[in-house]
Motif scaffolding. Structure first.
Motif, PDB file in Angstrom:
ATOM      1  N   THR A 121      -7.541 -18.795   0.575  1.00  0.00           N
ATOM      2  CA  THR A 121      -6.580 -19.646  -0.307  1.00  0.00           C
ATOM      3  C   THR A 121      -7.141 -19.885  -1.556  1.00  0.00           C
ATOM      4  O   THR A 121      -6.691 -19.587  -2.709  1.00  0.00           O
ATOM      5  CB  THR A 121      -6.107 -20.928   0.290  1.00  0.00           C
ATOM      6  OG1 THR A 121      -5.390 -20.770   1.508  1.00  0.00           O
ATOM      7  CG2 THR A 121      -5.125 -21.643  -0.626  1.00  0.00           C
ATOM      8  N   LYS A 122      -8.575 -20.512  -1.538  1.00  0.00           N
ATOM      9  CA  LYS A 122      -9.177 -20.538  -3.002  1.00  0.00           C
ATOM     10  C   LYS A 122      -9.387 -19.379  -3.659  1.00  0.00           C
ATOM     11  O   LYS A 122      -9.258 -19.420  -4.877  1.00  0.00           O
ATOM     12  CB  LYS A 122     -10.298 -21.361  -2.416  1.00  0.00           C
ATOM     13  CG  LYS A 122     -10.445 -22.752  -2.063  1.00  0.00           C
ATOM     14  CD  LYS A 122     -11.797 -23.545  -1.689  1.00  0.00           C
ATOM     15  CE  LYS A 122     -11.357 -24.792  -0.909  1.00  0.00           C
ATOM     16  NZ  LYS A 122     -12.637 -25.385  -0.347  1.00  0.00           N
ATOM     17  N   ARG A 123      -9.605 -18.322  -2.899  1.00  0.00           N
ATOM     18  CA  ARG A 123      -9.796 -17.035  -3.615  1.00  0.00           C
ATOM     19  C   ARG A 123      -8.485 -16.576  -4.514  1.00  0.00           C
ATOM     20  O   ARG A 123      -8.537 -16.049  -5.448  1.00  0.00           O
ATOM     21  CB  ARG A 123     -10.208 -15.908  -2.532  1.00  0.00           C
ATOM     22  CG  ARG A 123     -10.669 -14.604  -3.102  1.00  0.00           C
ATOM     23  CD  ARG A 123     -11.298 -13.642  -2.197  1.00  0.00           C
ATOM     24  NE  ARG A 123     -12.077 -14.289  -1.296  1.00  0.00           N
ATOM     25  CZ  ARG A 123     -12.109 -14.752   0.068  1.00  0.00           C
ATOM     26  NH1 ARG A 123     -11.128 -14.095   0.835  1.00  0.00           N
ATOM     27  NH2 ARG A 123     -12.991 -15.334   0.910  1.00  0.00           N
ATOM     28  N   LEU A 135      -7.116 -11.518   9.001  1.00  0.00           N
ATOM     29  CA  LEU A 135      -7.589 -11.544   7.828  1.00  0.00           C
ATOM     30  C   LEU A 135      -8.989 -11.253   7.959  1.00  0.00           C
ATOM     31  O   LEU A 135      -9.827 -10.385   7.290  1.00  0.00           O
ATOM     32  CB  LEU A 135      -7.531 -12.976   7.054  1.00  0.00           C
ATOM     33  CG  LEU A 135      -8.678 -13.022   5.685  1.00  0.00           C
ATOM     34  CD1 LEU A 135      -7.887 -12.202   4.608  1.00  0.00           C
ATOM     35  CD2 LEU A 135      -8.579 -14.493   5.415  1.00  0.00           C
ATOM     36  N   GLY A 136      -9.709 -11.603   8.808  1.00  0.00           N
ATOM     37  CA  GLY A 136     -11.186 -11.215   9.225  1.00  0.00           C
ATOM     38  C   GLY A 136     -12.175 -11.641   7.899  1.00  0.00           C
ATOM     39  O   GLY A 136     -11.963 -12.547   7.528  1.00  0.00           O
ATOM     40  N   ASP A 137     -12.973 -10.560   7.778  1.00  0.00           N
ATOM     41  CA  ASP A 137     -13.863 -10.874   6.772  1.00  0.00           C
ATOM     42  C   ASP A 137     -13.500 -10.053   5.438  1.00  0.00           C
ATOM     43  O   ASP A 137     -14.211  -9.883   4.580  1.00  0.00           O
ATOM     44  CB  ASP A 137     -15.497 -10.382   7.158  1.00  0.00           C
ATOM     45  CG  ASP A 137     -15.822 -11.018   8.362  1.00  0.00           C
ATOM     46  OD1 ASP A 137     -15.521 -12.394   8.337  1.00  0.00           O
ATOM     47  OD2 ASP A 137     -16.478 -10.459   9.171  1.00  0.00           O
ATOM     48  N   PRO A 196       0.750  -1.196   0.045  1.00  0.00           N
ATOM     49  CA  PRO A 196      -0.176   0.057   0.177  1.00  0.00           C
ATOM     50  C   PRO A 196       0.979   1.350  -0.088  1.00  0.00           C
ATOM     51  O   PRO A 196       1.886   1.036   0.381  1.00  0.00           O
ATOM     52  CB  PRO A 196      -0.745  -0.261   1.091  1.00  0.00           C
ATOM     53  CG  PRO A 196      -0.102  -1.038   2.007  1.00  0.00           C
ATOM     54  CD  PRO A 196       0.629  -2.037   1.090  1.00  0.00           C
ATOM     55  N   THR A 197       0.252   2.286  -0.552  1.00  0.00           N
ATOM     56  CA  THR A 197       1.052   3.495  -0.434  1.00  0.00           C
ATOM     57  C   THR A 197       0.971   4.283   0.808  1.00  0.00           C
ATOM     58  O   THR A 197       1.878   4.845   1.308  1.00  0.00           O
ATOM     59  CB  THR A 197       0.363   4.624  -1.573  1.00  0.00           C
ATOM     60  OG1 THR A 197      -1.220   4.755  -1.029  1.00  0.00           O
ATOM     61  CG2 THR A 197       0.519   4.162  -2.904  1.00  0.00           C
ATOM     62  N   GLY A 218      -7.033  -5.862   2.329  1.00  0.00           N
ATOM     63  CA  GLY A 218      -8.522  -5.270   2.020  1.00  0.00           C
ATOM     64  C   GLY A 218      -9.061  -5.822   0.808  1.00  0.00           C
ATOM     65  O   GLY A 218      -8.977  -6.980   0.609  1.00  0.00           O
ATOM     66  N   GLU A 219      -9.278  -5.059  -0.190  1.00  0.00           N
ATOM     67  CA  GLU A 219      -9.958  -5.386  -1.324  1.00  0.00           C
ATOM     68  C   GLU A 219      -9.008  -6.103  -2.523  1.00  0.00           C
ATOM     69  O   GLU A 219      -9.487  -6.824  -3.478  1.00  0.00           O
ATOM     70  CB  GLU A 219     -10.747  -4.312  -2.016  1.00  0.00           C
ATOM     71  CG  GLU A 219     -11.830  -3.810  -1.189  1.00  0.00           C
ATOM     72  CD  GLU A 219     -12.953  -4.923  -0.796  1.00  0.00           C
ATOM     73  OE1 GLU A 219     -13.261  -5.778  -1.847  1.00  0.00           O
ATOM     74  OE2 GLU A 219     -13.377  -5.146   0.174  1.00  0.00           O
TER      75      GLU A 219
END
Length: 219
Positions: free
Chosen positions: A186-188, A139-141, A86-87, A147-148
């Motif tokens: 992981t699958k994502r 990681l959470g949700d 990230p910046t 993040g995205e």
């Protein structure tokens, strides 16, 4: 003049896979050179005389060693495409912290699972699961650790996923049962071409670990 990029690597290495993912994310062409870690090439010894380890990235004749340092280098040099860090300075520091946590914990704990038996293995397994649960909590949700967008921490951790089968097989446990969100993550990650094309086949990793156990005389 086009950049000359050479990667000295070893196929089952989770550290080398990090570099392969970063190069793929940036869309860079490079020459891959497989190293025999039991008979290291003169080039590897010349390019990494301190640690004598893979991976080593050679960019226009100049060597860079240590996987996370290489990934940061790639991100800085080819910063116009698919930024991995990230910046924001605070977010960058956080990403480095978690990648460093992965580096300091997972490899040794995973090795304890496949290279030992009995009480030592059980201790390694318990600590390994605790480590993964802590990462799962971070990681959470979120889709990815940053993040995205897929980024630095994802690169540092996802390469261990092709070793999960070996850990589970020799440790007799299920990572998905313990950390379902981490396996979903992981699958994502594996839906990304840069990841799926860079990771070693889990079956080949398992065969490599079986060979290592035999070489080390582990029953």
């Amino acid at each position: 003049m086009a950049d000359e990029i050479i990667l000295l690597d070893f196929l089952p290495s989770m550290f080398g896979m990090r570099v392969r993912i970063a190069l793929a994310e940036k869309g860079l062409e490079y020459e891959y050179r497989e190293e025999d870690l039991w008979n290291k090439s003169p080039l590897l010894l010349e390019m990494n005389p301190v640690h004598k380890k893979i991976p080593v990235l050679i960019h226009n004749g100049k060597p860079i060693s240590e996987s996370l340092i290489i990934v940061e280098y790639i991100d800085e040099v080819w910063k116009d495409k698919s930024p991995l860090l990230p910046t924001d300075p605070y977010q960058r520091a956080q990403a480095r912290f978690w990648a460093d946590y992965v580096d300091k914990k997972l490899y040794d704990l995973g090795r304890k699972i496949w290279s030992s038996n009995g009480e030592e293995q059980e201790t390694g397994k318990k600590e390994f699961i605790e480590c993964l649960k802590l990462l799962e909590g971070e990681l959470g949700d979120k889709p990815y650790f940053g993040g995205e967008k897929f980024g630095f921490v994802d690169v540092s951790l996802v390469t261990y996923s092709c070793w999960f089968d070996a850990y589970e097989s020799y440790g007799n446990f299920s990572i998905e049962a313990e950390c379902p969100k981490l396996i979903a993550w992981t699958k994502r990650c594996l839906e990304k071409e840069s990841v799926s094309s860079s990771l070693a086949d889990p079956h080949k990793v398992h065969d490599f670990v079986a060979w290592l156990r035999k070489k080390l005389g582990i029953k």
